[in-house]
Design a protein around this motif. Sequence first.
Motif, PDB file in Angstrom:
ATOM      1  N   CYS A 117       0.830  -1.207   0.000  1.00 19.87           N
ATOM      2  CA  CYS A 117       0.000   0.000   0.000  1.00 19.87           C
ATOM      3  C   CYS A 117       0.864   1.256   0.000  1.00 19.87           C
ATOM      4  O   CYS A 117       0.570   2.231  -0.710  1.00 19.87           O
ATOM      5  N   ARG A 118       1.911   1.248   0.781  1.00 21.28           N
ATOM      6  CA  ARG A 118       2.799   2.417   0.835  1.00 21.28           C
ATOM      7  C   ARG A 118       3.472   2.651  -0.517  1.00 21.28           C
ATOM      8  O   ARG A 118       3.622   3.792  -0.952  1.00 21.28           O
ATOM      9  N   GLU A 119       3.884   1.574  -1.166  1.00 21.77           N
ATOM     10  CA  GLU A 119       4.473   1.723  -2.497  1.00 21.77           C
ATOM     11  C   GLU A 119       3.470   2.342  -3.467  1.00 21.77           C
ATOM     12  O   GLU A 119       3.780   3.284  -4.192  1.00 21.77           O
ATOM     13  N   VAL A 120       2.254   1.802  -3.472  1.00 25.75           N
ATOM     14  CA  VAL A 120       1.237   2.235  -4.441  1.00 25.75           C
ATOM     15  C   VAL A 120       0.829   3.688  -4.197  1.00 25.75           C
ATOM     16  O   VAL A 120       0.750   4.483  -5.144  1.00 25.75           O
ATOM     17  N   PHE A 121       0.570   4.051  -2.947  1.00 26.24           N
ATOM     18  CA  PHE A 121      -0.037   5.350  -2.668  1.00 26.24           C
ATOM     19  C   PHE A 121       0.955   6.456  -2.311  1.00 26.24           C
ATOM     20  O   PHE A 121       0.579   7.628  -2.272  1.00 26.24           O
ATOM     21  N   LEU A 122       2.218   6.084  -2.085  1.00 23.29           N
ATOM     22  CA  LEU A 122       3.224   7.106  -1.790  1.00 23.29           C
ATOM     23  C   LEU A 122       4.336   7.179  -2.830  1.00 23.29           C
ATOM     24  O   LEU A 122       5.038   8.179  -2.920  1.00 23.29           O
ATOM     25  N   GLN A 123       4.483   6.117  -3.645  1.00 24.02           N
ATOM     26  CA  GLN A 123       5.591   6.087  -4.599  1.00 24.02           C
ATOM     27  C   GLN A 123       5.162   5.979  -6.063  1.00 24.02           C
ATOM     28  O   GLN A 123       5.953   6.233  -6.957  1.00 24.02           O
ATOM     29  N   PRO A 160       4.544   3.245  -8.219  1.00 20.86           N
ATOM     30  CA  PRO A 160       5.362   2.374  -9.062  1.00 20.86           C
ATOM     31  C   PRO A 160       4.667   2.070 -10.388  1.00 20.86           C
ATOM     32  O   PRO A 160       3.437   2.168 -10.502  1.00 20.86           O
ATOM     33  N   SER A 161       5.433   1.677 -11.394  1.00 18.68           N
ATOM     34  CA  SER A 161       4.867   1.397 -12.720  1.00 18.68           C
ATOM     35  C   SER A 161       3.925   0.194 -12.698  1.00 18.68           C
ATOM     36  O   SER A 161       3.016   0.085 -13.518  1.00 18.68           O
ATOM     37  N   ASP A 162       4.160  -0.725 -11.773  1.00 16.22           N
ATOM     38  CA  ASP A 162       3.300  -1.913 -11.658  1.00 16.22           C
ATOM     39  C   ASP A 162       2.333  -1.778 -10.478  1.00 16.22           C
ATOM     40  O   ASP A 162       2.060  -2.750  -9.771  1.00 16.22           O
ATOM     41  N   SER A 163       1.811  -0.571 -10.282  1.00 17.88           N
ATOM     42  CA  SER A 163       0.958  -0.317  -9.115  1.00 17.88           C
ATOM     43  C   SER A 163      -0.307  -1.171  -9.118  1.00 17.88           C
ATOM     44  O   SER A 163      -0.792  -1.567  -8.055  1.00 17.88           O
ATOM     45  N   ALA A 164      -0.867  -1.466 -10.303  1.00 16.51           N
ATOM     46  CA  ALA A 164      -2.077  -2.287 -10.355  1.00 16.51           C
ATOM     47  C   ALA A 164      -1.805  -3.687  -9.827  1.00 16.51           C
ATOM     48  O   ALA A 164      -2.603  -4.255  -9.063  1.00 16.51           O
TER      49      ALA A 164
END
Length: 355
Positions: free
Chosen positions: A222-228, A230-234
């Motif tokens: 979640c932190r990666e998706v909503f704070l960073q 990333p290209s593979d967020s999905a």
Amino acid sequence: MFRNFKMVSQVVFGRGCFNQLDEILSFQRVKSSSFVVFLVDHVFENSEFKSRIPAHDQDMIIWADTDDEPKTSYVDKLVEKVKSFSSDLPAGVVGIGGGSAMDLAKAVSLMLANPGSAADYQGWDLIKKPAVWHAAVPTLSGTGAEVSRTTVLTGPQKKLGINSDYTVFDQIVLDPELIAGVPKEQWFYTGMDCYIHCVESLQGTFLNAFSQSYGEKSMDLCREVFLQDPSDSADKLMMASYFGGMSIAYSQVGICHALSYGLSFVLGLHHGIGNSVAFDYLEEYYPEGVREFRQMMEKHEIMLPRNLVSGLSDEKLEKMIDVALVLSPLWENALGKDWAEIMTRDKIRQLYQRM
């Protein structure tokens, strides 16, 4: 006694794996007359995605109305619709959509095999007969509905899930391509359901190494998706939802979800928005989580609805409190066995009035 909980027995993950759904369903079509019920979020009714649903001539497609939170009365109508379609039970029920569509698919599969109204089974382990085989294809990620043993329903008196081992899906198809193009606010609020799951699970009194392992990984994603971004967020959000749902299998959610149920029952708020509204006022209980949540809101330019309870009648406010208090396992997980001495009606009222 340790909980011997049911897990989804078959999982397929990967971009494009939705194309395998027809092959997966072929193993359920034991007779030439076997039919499948596709219960699909109505937002897809006039989309290109409609043509990709692998429905055979004898199958039934139901375009599920997800504008409102799933209601027991709506489940009963859908069950009657399926029974009117055929005197035989379907070979399977496939829910395609977000948490509401998946919860409806769970509930319909249960009620096709059990008598009475869905409202009769709101609670824990009240279902007596196994559900019809059922599968989920999430097109939103965050609720964890694809892996949980709960179908959350609003009944005539309360919002409370049908919690049962029979509720768990037999198959889930996790295709990250399907969550592309979701409107930003819907993507955010549904994702926050996952994030808040993790905060409440990881800080709960029911926590053990099993729940912690899943919850910590989900939180990291979640932190990666909503704070960073990333290209593979999905892909990562889809797995965060899966792990987040698993984290509460041996644990529970907490204060935010209990309050959200009251907001949803009285005001009709969708679950993700309700959680976000409530969580923003819970810094006293989840200080680090609320601060990080606000960072996520700021990064994605999300403005929460305010003053929702302003001007609400005393009767409706008391009903909100009643609905929240029914969820004793959530309160106990958050505050311990003496939770009722800590979270009084007055305290809950004060929290609601701030919203």
